[in-house]
Every structure is written in structure tokens, then in C-alpha cells.
Scaffold this active site. Sequence first.
Site, short mmCIF file in Angstrom:
data_model
loop_
_atom_site.label_atom_id
_atom_site.label_comp_id
_atom_site.label_asym_id
_atom_site.label_seq_id
_atom_site.Cartn_x
_atom_site.Cartn_y
_atom_site.Cartn_z
N ASP A 129 0.84 -1.21 0.00
CA ASP A 129 0.00 0.00 0.00
C ASP A 129 0.87 1.26 0.00
O ASP A 129 0.35 2.37 -0.07
CB ASP A 129 -1.01 -0.01 1.16
CG ASP A 129 -0.36 -0.08 2.53
OD1 ASP A 129 0.87 -0.21 2.60
OD2 ASP A 129 -1.09 0.00 3.54
N SER A 130 2.20 1.07 0.04
CA SER A 130 3.11 2.19 -0.23
C SER A 130 2.85 2.74 -1.63
O SER A 130 3.32 3.84 -1.96
CB SER A 130 4.58 1.75 -0.09
OG SER A 130 4.82 0.58 -0.85
N LYS A 186 -1.01 -9.34 3.04
CA LYS A 186 -0.25 -8.86 4.20
C LYS A 186 -1.12 -7.88 4.96
O LYS A 186 -1.83 -7.08 4.34
CB LYS A 186 1.06 -8.19 3.75
CG LYS A 186 1.83 -7.54 4.92
CD LYS A 186 3.24 -7.16 4.55
CE LYS A 186 3.38 -5.86 3.81
NZ LYS A 186 2.86 -4.67 4.54
N ASP A 211 -1.05 -6.09 -0.15
CA ASP A 211 -1.36 -5.46 1.14
C ASP A 211 -2.86 -5.27 1.30
O ASP A 211 -3.54 -4.80 0.37
CB ASP A 211 -0.71 -4.06 1.20
CG ASP A 211 0.47 -4.03 2.15
OD1 ASP A 211 0.56 -4.89 3.05
OD2 ASP A 211 1.31 -3.12 1.97
N GLU A 262 9.45 -3.89 10.34
CA GLU A 262 9.84 -2.60 9.76
C GLU A 262 10.35 -1.65 10.85
O GLU A 262 9.69 -1.42 11.87
CB GLU A 262 8.64 -1.96 9.04
CG GLU A 262 9.00 -0.60 8.45
CD GLU A 262 8.04 -0.12 7.37
OE1 GLU A 262 7.06 -0.81 7.05
OE2 GLU A 262 8.31 0.99 6.85
#
Length: 262
Positions: free
Chosen positions: A42-43, A110, A81, A179
Site C-alpha cells: 500500500d506504499s 499482508k 497489502d 519494519e
Amino acid sequence: MSVTNFLRAKAEGRKLSMITCYDYTFARLLAKSTIDAILVGDSAGMVMHGYASTLGMNVELMRLHTQAVSSGAREKFIIADMPFLSYRKGLPAALDSAQLLMSAGAHAVKLEGVDGHEDVIERLAGSGVPVMGHLGMQPQSVNSYGGFKVQGRSEEASRDILHQAEALEKLGAFAVVLECIPASLAAEITGALRIPTIGIGAGACCDGQILVLQDLLGMNVDFHPRFARPFVDGAHTVLDAIASYDEAVKTGSFPTREESFA
Ligand code: KIV
């Protein structure tokens, strides 16, 4: 690549490499590479749409990006995502969201965190939808953190992340992204789990690494996070190519006779 290969890679001590991808053209290139898996992250909200965070992404946008990547890299293991809140509106809504992403070509999903959506993780994992977790700095919680900040620095916070990682494994996740946490904590979690850890800003001891494609290609001249090594100066390579094209057009050297039709 498959979920069982993720587990086997860890058992055999083989590092896993993952890259994000959001579009067909880059997916075609990644399909020719030796990387183990692609994350349709989703970045995409920040990298492709210019949003300030990932919160603007929704299931429909993620479905479209997943479909594009799947069209370009069918032979790769693709993880999509689940976007902001899509797994926090109850089990049926979460299952519907995951179904849309899987029908678009994802092989797994994810999602960030554990607490409060244990039921979703367990049900997806038990329904043929492999689940990758995401702990440490969870970008969808940026407003709770007050910015994109390293997590797990205090003893209490680090114990919490370790316990969440153990819970994820118990609930049936096949891997977990860690992360922006201290490398020592990532090493401890990696040692405690049977499922592989995939690090981003989490040091070298994780079982694998993931980077945002545009970061590793050095495409963003304004953004250089410490953990995102640019493996090529993509921004200047692209700008040089565009300058060459511009000059060729303006001096009349493009197109040539060979580049024209009789
Ligand atoms: O959305 C994304 O790109 C991610 C990676 C940073 C792991 O979640």
C-alpha cells in the site's frame, strides 16, 4: 515460490529477497529477475499516487495494482497489502477484501498488527489465504505514532513486538515483515520464530529483506531513508535519458529515416 518455500528457506538458512511493485511494466522486469516474491504494497499510495501516507489506499485501488502486477509477473509469488481499516471492520468485510485481492492475482495478503484482528488472521490462514504479518513500524498507524518513527526501542515496546510476532506465528501467518525496529530486536524475533522474518530497516539478521522498488532504483531525489540503499542512481539515469531525447528532438536528430515509415 510458495508458502512452504518460505518456511523451507528459513530452515535451510537461505535468505529471501522481496521487492514492492505496483504496475505491469516493472512487474514484467521483476518476472525476469531471481527475487523470491513481490509485494504489491500500500506504499503505492505514496509512490504511485503522491499521498502523504498509505491511508488513502482502499481495496479497489489495491485490487487494480495487484491485477496489473499479476498480469506482468504471473510466475512470481505475489503478496498484496490489505489497506487501511479493510481488516478492522469485522470478519465478513475482511474476507471480502481478501477475496478481491486474491481474485486479482495475489497468492497471499499482508496486514499490519495483530491485536484486535486475531480472528481475521486465523480465519484467512485457515481458509487458504496465506497471511504475512507486519510488525514494528506499521505505516497505517502513522497518526498514532506522530510520524514514521522507529519502534520497539524501550524494553516494554520490544517485548510487545516479540509477543505479537509469536502470536502471529500461532495464528497461522507464514512470514512477518519487521519494519524499522532495532537490529538486535529483529535478531531476537528471528531466532524465536519458525516462520521467516522479512526486514526493512530491521538490520541484517532477518531471514529476508524487502525494499520499495523505487527506493532501490534511486528514483526519489528528495527521500533517502537510512535503510533504503539505492542500488543505482535511477533519478539521474532517467533525467539524462529525457535530456538526450529533448535535445535530439530540438536539434532534429530524432527521428531518423530508419525511425520513420516510407
Ligand atoms: O507497503 C509497503 O511497501 C510495505 C513494505 C514497506 C514492507 O509494507
